[in-house]
Write an enzyme that holds these catalytic residues in place. Structure first.
Site, short mmCIF file in Angstrom:
data_model
loop_
_atom_site.label_atom_id
_atom_site.label_comp_id
_atom_site.label_asym_id
_atom_site.label_seq_id
_atom_site.Cartn_x
_atom_site.Cartn_y
_atom_site.Cartn_z
N GLU A 1 0.82 -1.22 0.00
CA GLU A 1 0.00 0.00 0.00
C GLU A 1 0.86 1.27 0.00
O GLU A 1 0.74 2.12 0.89
CB GLU A 1 -0.95 -0.01 1.20
N GLU B 1 -5.18 -8.41 -0.29
CA GLU B 1 -5.49 -8.20 1.13
C GLU B 1 -6.81 -7.48 1.32
O GLU B 1 -7.06 -6.45 0.71
CB GLU B 1 -4.40 -7.38 1.83
#
Length: 403
Positions: free
Chosen positions: A163, A246
């Site tokens: 991320e 995820e």
């Protein structure tokens, strides 16, 4: 994403007969007479092949919450007695002294045939300037990643950033251009194929910018990202398969909460319908995850098993009416002559769903369903011809596997 940083998952034969699938018109009429839901036919076209499925899985991060036990590994990855996960996601630690902690679960997952994917949250501190990777450390960081893959016996793919577009994360950030620059320069030296850029929100602009670097794109095996704050969507013709690596639905709700498990079921459906090839939950063992701290498979885990056990890596998704009936969501897959259909029924009543199947011939299905009170309950049935129907249990996930 860490938990701390994202608080943001027959009795009588007559009764059995009424709930089983049927192809004959008499039984169809009996089913329809007892169900009032407005319905449409789910048309499956086995000859229209879409994406190749890579699998379903979850993450294990030993340095944060401890490693999985042997029993938990079997429950996670066995396709006969467990959930049937075919993907394990692990973390690349910043210290080489922590590499060995990853290996036992990695080895176990591989023994069940699972793919192992690794993500780095941070580079070693000496290679970073604040939360940024130093350009001068590109080579050293690639060597660090390569050392990790060698130490754990190899991984299927590696992500240099987790991320990188999530500025509030507290871990290593980067623009899409910066991630692409690193991969272009060092993607061949990281010890495993590259998966990237793994952005928060599956941000389309981030993918597009990353892939605009032709060298980075050529060195990228597949793209990946997380759907926090986003609804699964088709990224378009980007030239790479898409993995969702995820997500969790709610870290405050037990994995045995049936409503939350059904939310996850619909989310998996949406990811597959969007054309993605993988769905990876966050922690495998967590009270809100597929296995709880007492080593029990949760309702969420059984919902995942409805996909993971029966839609195995290498199966291809085939064309199917995604939402044929109000509250009913369907995806279909095949491997050779085998056809697998997964059906999510969000309705709180028995719902009759008719099907047509073209391009494949089946004589019957093994049926497995999970509800708030049943786990992978089996009920085989026969069919004749290309049309059949099923009475779906209220609020349920059902998988049909052709015999």
């Amino acid at each position: 994403m860490t938990t701390q940083m994202t608080t943001v998952k027959i009795s009588t034969s007559l009764l059995a007969f009424s709930l089983l699938f049927t192809a004959c018109s008499k039984n169809k009429e009996l089913a329809e007479a007892n169900v009032n839901t407005t319905k449409g036919t789910a048309a499956i076209e086995a000859g229209t092949v879409q994406q190749t499925i890579q699998g379903f899985g979850g993450a294990s991060i030993p340095i944060w919450i401890g490693d999985l036990t042997s029993d938990q590994r079997t429950k996670a990855f066995s396709a006969t007695s467990g959930i049937g996960m075919s993907i394990l996601r692990v973390m690349v630690p910043t210290s080489s002294g922590q590499f060995a902690a990853e290996k036992p679960t990695i080895d176990a997952a591989k023994s069940f045939g699972a793919k192992v994917i690794a993500t780095a949250w941070n580079a070693p501190a000496s290679m970073m300037d604040g939360l940024k990777l130093k350009t001068s450390s590109y080579g050293a960081y690639a060597a660090h990643l390569s050392s990790y893959t060698s130490s754990v016996g190899g991984v299927y793919a590696i992500s240099p950033w987790n991320e990188p577009n999530y500025s509030a994360s507290g871990w290593m950030g980067a623009t899409a251009t910066e991630v692409a620059n690193f991969v272009a320069a060092q993607g061949d030296n990281c010890g495993a194929p590259i998966m990237a850029p793994e952005p928060f929100n599956m941000q389309q602009s981030y993918f597009n910018t990353y892939l605009s670097n032709a060298t980075a794109k050529a060195k990228t095996s597949f793209v990946c990202g997380h759907i926090y704050g986003a609804t699964p969507y088709n990224l378009g013709n980007i030239g790479k398969s898409v993995w969702m690596t995820e997500h969790y639905t709610n870290s405050s709700i037990s994995g045995n909460d049936w409503g939350n498990a059904m939310t996850a079921a619909k989310e998996i459906h949406d990811c597959m319908t969007a054309g993605w090839v993988a769905y990876v939950w966050w922690y495998i063992r967590r009270f809100y995850g597929p296995i709880d701290e007492s080593s029990n498979i949760t309702k969420l885990g059984y919902v995942m098993a409805q996909y993971a056990r029966y839609v195995r890596p290498g199966y291809t998704k085939i064309a199917c009416t995604a939402n044929p009936t109000a509250g009913v969501y369907v995806t279909a897959y095949k491997s050779g002559s085998r056809v697998v259909i997964v059906i999510v029924n969000q309705n709180n009543a028995v719902t009759y769903q008719p099907f047509t199947l073209n391009g494949a011939s089946v004589t019957g299905f093994n049926r497995y369903y999970t509800t708030s009170s049943a786990n992978l309950t089996a009920a085989p049935f026969t069919v004749s011809g290309s049309s059949f129907g099923i009475n779906l249990q209220p609020s349920s996930v059902t998988t049909l596997v052709s015999q």
